[in-house]
Write an enzyme that holds these catalytic residues in place. Structure first.
Site, PDB file in Angstrom:
ATOM      1  N   GLU A  89      -9.269 -10.936  -7.601  1.00 42.45           N
ATOM      2  CA  GLU A  89      -8.332  -9.821  -7.412  1.00 42.45           C
ATOM      3  C   GLU A  89      -7.154  -9.899  -8.383  1.00 42.45           C
ATOM      4  O   GLU A  89      -6.673  -8.872  -8.862  1.00 42.45           O
ATOM      5  CB  GLU A  89      -7.860  -9.797  -5.948  1.00 42.45           C
ATOM      6  CG  GLU A  89      -8.997  -9.429  -5.005  1.00 42.45           C
ATOM      7  CD  GLU A  89      -8.622  -9.413  -3.529  1.00 42.45           C
ATOM      8  OE1 GLU A  89      -9.495  -9.118  -2.702  1.00 42.45           O
ATOM      9  OE2 GLU A  89      -7.443  -9.710  -3.189  1.00 42.45           O
ATOM     10  N   HIS A 100      -2.054  -5.471   1.571  1.00 46.17           N
ATOM     11  CA  HIS A 100      -3.336  -6.159   1.365  1.00 46.17           C
ATOM     12  C   HIS A 100      -3.032  -7.581   0.932  1.00 46.17           C
ATOM     13  O   HIS A 100      -2.057  -7.822   0.218  1.00 46.17           O
ATOM     14  CB  HIS A 100      -4.144  -5.469   0.251  1.00 46.17           C
ATOM     15  CG  HIS A 100      -5.286  -6.326  -0.241  1.00 46.17           C
ATOM     16  ND1 HIS A 100      -6.509  -6.323   0.373  1.00 46.17           N
ATOM     17  CD2 HIS A 100      -5.360  -7.251  -1.244  1.00 46.17           C
ATOM     18  CE1 HIS A 100      -7.303  -7.208  -0.242  1.00 46.17           C
ATOM     19  NE2 HIS A 100      -6.625  -7.769  -1.229  1.00 46.17           N
ATOM     20  N   PHE A 109     -15.690   2.971   6.877  1.00 51.06           N
ATOM     21  CA  PHE A 109     -14.343   3.380   6.453  1.00 51.06           C
ATOM     22  C   PHE A 109     -14.137   3.316   4.932  1.00 51.06           C
ATOM     23  O   PHE A 109     -13.050   3.605   4.442  1.00 51.06           O
ATOM     24  CB  PHE A 109     -13.277   2.536   7.168  1.00 51.06           C
ATOM     25  CG  PHE A 109     -13.407   1.042   6.976  1.00 51.06           C
ATOM     26  CD1 PHE A 109     -12.907   0.417   5.843  1.00 51.06           C
ATOM     27  CD2 PHE A 109     -14.048   0.253   7.939  1.00 51.06           C
ATOM     28  CE1 PHE A 109     -13.015  -0.954   5.661  1.00 51.06           C
ATOM     29  CE2 PHE A 109     -14.158  -1.129   7.762  1.00 51.06           C
ATOM     30  CZ  PHE A 109     -13.647  -1.725   6.622  1.00 51.06           C
ATOM     31  N   TYR A 149     -12.344  -2.482  -3.828  1.00 49.72           N
ATOM     32  CA  TYR A 149     -12.773  -2.682  -2.437  1.00 49.72           C
ATOM     33  C   TYR A 149     -14.286  -2.712  -2.282  1.00 49.72           C
ATOM     34  O   TYR A 149     -14.781  -2.490  -1.179  1.00 49.72           O
ATOM     35  CB  TYR A 149     -12.190  -1.581  -1.557  1.00 49.72           C
ATOM     36  CG  TYR A 149     -10.841  -1.917  -0.926  1.00 49.72           C
ATOM     37  CD1 TYR A 149     -10.629  -3.128  -0.258  1.00 49.72           C
ATOM     38  CD2 TYR A 149      -9.788  -0.998  -0.964  1.00 49.72           C
ATOM     39  CE1 TYR A 149      -9.406  -3.414   0.340  1.00 49.72           C
ATOM     40  CE2 TYR A 149      -8.564  -1.285  -0.357  1.00 49.72           C
ATOM     41  CZ  TYR A 149      -8.385  -2.498   0.297  1.00 49.72           C
ATOM     42  OH  TYR A 149      -7.181  -2.779   0.899  1.00 49.72           O
ATOM     43  N   ARG A 158      -1.574 -14.376   4.410  1.00 54.14           N
ATOM     44  CA  ARG A 158      -2.360 -13.733   5.480  1.00 54.14           C
ATOM     45  C   ARG A 158      -1.621 -13.822   6.818  1.00 54.14           C
ATOM     46  O   ARG A 158      -1.635 -12.882   7.610  1.00 54.14           O
ATOM     47  CB  ARG A 158      -3.747 -14.380   5.609  1.00 54.14           C
ATOM     48  CG  ARG A 158      -4.694 -14.173   4.440  1.00 54.14           C
ATOM     49  CD  ARG A 158      -5.208 -12.762   4.278  1.00 54.14           C
ATOM     50  NE  ARG A 158      -5.821 -12.201   5.464  1.00 54.14           N
ATOM     51  CZ  ARG A 158      -6.496 -11.036   5.476  1.00 54.14           C
ATOM     52  NH1 ARG A 158      -6.659 -10.336   4.355  1.00 54.14           N
ATOM     53  NH2 ARG A 158      -6.991 -10.568   6.582  1.00 54.14           N
ATOM     54  N   ARG A 212       2.685  -6.326   9.168  1.00 54.60           N
ATOM     55  CA  ARG A 212       1.954  -5.190   9.749  1.00 54.60           C
ATOM     56  C   ARG A 212       2.527  -4.786  11.101  1.00 54.60           C
ATOM     57  O   ARG A 212       2.518  -3.613  11.459  1.00 54.60           O
ATOM     58  CB  ARG A 212       0.467  -5.516   9.822  1.00 54.60           C
ATOM     59  CG  ARG A 212      -0.188  -5.422   8.434  1.00 54.60           C
ATOM     60  CD  ARG A 212      -1.566  -6.014   8.405  1.00 54.60           C
ATOM     61  NE  ARG A 212      -2.309  -5.615   7.218  1.00 54.60           N
ATOM     62  CZ  ARG A 212      -3.478  -6.145   6.874  1.00 54.60           C
ATOM     63  NH1 ARG A 212      -4.019  -7.098   7.618  1.00 54.60           N
ATOM     64  NH2 ARG A 212      -4.104  -5.723   5.786  1.00 54.60           N
ATOM     65  N   THR A 265      -5.261  -7.056  10.898  1.00 51.32           N
ATOM     66  CA  THR A 265      -5.589  -5.815  10.196  1.00 51.32           C
ATOM     67  C   THR A 265      -5.041  -4.590  10.940  1.00 51.32           C
ATOM     68  O   THR A 265      -4.475  -3.685  10.330  1.00 51.32           O
ATOM     69  CB  THR A 265      -7.125  -5.692  10.043  1.00 51.32           C
ATOM     70  OG1 THR A 265      -7.607  -6.876   9.415  1.00 51.32           O
ATOM     71  CG2 THR A 265      -7.502  -4.480   9.211  1.00 51.32           C
ATOM     72  N   ASN A 287      -1.871   0.225   6.918  1.00 50.49           N
ATOM     73  CA  ASN A 287      -1.336  -1.037   7.448  1.00 50.49           C
ATOM     74  C   ASN A 287      -0.465  -1.782   6.435  1.00 50.49           C
ATOM     75  O   ASN A 287      -0.287  -2.990   6.506  1.00 50.49           O
ATOM     76  CB  ASN A 287      -2.460  -1.898   8.006  1.00 50.49           C
ATOM     77  CG  ASN A 287      -3.507  -2.251   6.979  1.00 50.49           C
ATOM     78  OD1 ASN A 287      -3.359  -1.928   5.804  1.00 50.49           O
ATOM     79  ND2 ASN A 287      -4.550  -2.929   7.395  1.00 50.49           N
ATOM     80  N   LYS A 343       0.824  -1.214   0.000  1.00 49.87           N
ATOM     81  CA  LYS A 343       0.000   0.000   0.000  1.00 49.87           C
ATOM     82  C   LYS A 343       0.865   1.274   0.000  1.00 49.87           C
ATOM     83  O   LYS A 343       2.068   1.216   0.278  1.00 49.87           O
ATOM     84  CB  LYS A 343      -0.921  -0.039   1.215  1.00 49.87           C
ATOM     85  CG  LYS A 343      -1.971  -1.156   1.173  1.00 49.87           C
ATOM     86  CD  LYS A 343      -2.898  -1.071   2.386  1.00 49.87           C
ATOM     87  CE  LYS A 343      -3.986  -2.135   2.354  1.00 49.87           C
ATOM     88  NZ  LYS A 343      -4.907  -2.007   3.518  1.00 49.87           N
TER      89      LYS A 343
HETATM   90  O1  CDP Z   1      -6.924  -5.993   4.998  1.00 51.93           O
HETATM   91  P1  CDP Z   1      -7.701  -6.966   5.848  1.00 51.93           P
HETATM   92  O2  CDP Z   1      -8.293  -8.083   5.035  1.00 51.93           O
HETATM   93  O3  CDP Z   1      -6.904  -7.443   7.010  1.00 51.93           O
HETATM   94  O4  CDP Z   1      -8.912  -6.146   6.492  1.00 51.93           O
HETATM   95  P2  CDP Z   1     -10.386  -5.855   5.954  1.00 51.93           P
HETATM   96  O5  CDP Z   1     -11.317  -6.033   7.089  1.00 51.93           O
HETATM   97  O6  CDP Z   1     -10.675  -6.611   4.702  1.00 51.93           O
HETATM   98  O7  CDP Z   1     -10.353  -4.295   5.632  1.00 51.93           O
HETATM   99  C1  CDP Z   1      -9.763  -3.810   4.444  1.00 51.93           C
HETATM  100  C2  CDP Z   1      -8.903  -2.627   4.791  1.00 51.93           C
HETATM  101  O8  CDP Z   1      -9.740  -1.577   5.267  1.00 51.93           O
HETATM  102  C3  CDP Z   1      -7.903  -2.848   5.925  1.00 51.93           C
HETATM  103  O9  CDP Z   1      -6.691  -3.434   5.492  1.00 51.93           O
HETATM  104  C4  CDP Z   1      -7.695  -1.443   6.441  1.00 51.93           C
HETATM  105  O10 CDP Z   1      -6.718  -0.769   5.660  1.00 51.93           O
HETATM  106  C5  CDP Z   1      -9.040  -0.783   6.212  1.00 51.93           C
HETATM  107  N1  CDP Z   1      -9.805  -0.688   7.465  1.00 51.93           N
HETATM  108  C6  CDP Z   1      -9.921   0.555   8.088  1.00 51.93           C
HETATM  109  O11 CDP Z   1      -9.392   1.548   7.598  1.00 51.93           O
HETATM  110  N2  CDP Z   1     -10.650   0.655   9.250  1.00 51.93           N
HETATM  111  C7  CDP Z   1     -11.241  -0.425   9.798  1.00 51.93           C
HETATM  112  N3  CDP Z   1     -11.925  -0.297  10.941  1.00 51.93           N
HETATM  113  C8  CDP Z   1     -11.119  -1.677   9.185  1.00 51.93           C
HETATM  114  C9  CDP Z   1     -10.390  -1.781   8.008  1.00 51.93           C
HETATM  115 MG    MG Z   2      -9.756  -8.083   3.531  1.00 50.67          MG
END
Ligand code: CDP
Ligand code: MG
Length: 136
Positions: free
Chosen positions: A130, A119, A61, A53, A89, A106, A95, A116, A13
């Site tokens: 994707e 992705h 968010f 996304y 992962r 992370r 996350t 973070n 990112k």
């Molecule tokens: O990336 P990951 O799959 O771990 O998390 P996700 O739940 O799929 O969320 C996608 C992305 O949204 C995260 O990697 C964060 O950058 C962002 N996010 C955020 O800004 N605030 C949150 N409360 C949760 C996710």
């Molecule tokens: Mg995700």
């Protein structure tokens, strides 16, 4: 023992590209049985980020997330290896960098829940979609 060779999509990112962490992050993949089959540095539009996304479109968010992913260059990669989706992962960590396990990407590099650093696809179905999104 059956060996499951998978492909998954990884994104470095904007926060990590900006801090010149691309090579360090790629090293982590390579040291952990992932091959980088393809890699490119791109700068996507907010509309493209919104499409990528869109599973998160109902989340509070979502708008900030799309603004963020399109705020600077990113590196998109196809990673391949045994159990690549879960392996990636695990290497990424939780996350929220605050909750991420020691030595995960992370934990090492993430700044905050939104910045973070990486992705990674979370399922076979999403990995396919994707990879298609960025490489087909
Ligand atoms: O990336 P990951 O799959 O771990 O998390 P996700 O739940 O799929 O969320 C996608 C992305 O949204 C995260 O990697 C964060 O950058 C962002 N996010 C955020 O800004 N605030 C949150 N409360 C949760 C996710
Ligand atoms: Mg995700």
């Amino acid at each position: 023992m059956s060996r499951k060779i998978e492909q998954t999509l990884s994104i470095i990112k904007p926060d990590a590209v900006e801090r010149n962490l691309v090579n360090e992050i790629k090293e982590i993949f390579l040291k952990n049985n992932l091959i980088i089959k393809d890699s490119k540095k791109i700068h996507i539009t907010k509309e493209e980020a919104a499409e990528f996304y869109k599973v998160h479109q109902s989340k509070p968010f979502y708008n900030d997330l799309c603004t963020y992913l399109s705020s600077g260059p990113i590196v998109v990669m196809i990673l391949e290896g045994e159990n690549a989706i879960l392996n990636n992962r695990k290497l990424m960590g939780s996350t929220n960098p605050k909750d991420a396990e020691e030595k995960t990407i992370r934990k090492l590099y993430g700044i905050s829940i939104d910045k973070n650093s990486v992705h990674g696809s979370d399922s076979m179905e999403n990995a396919k979609k994707e990879i298609e999104f960025f490489f087909k």
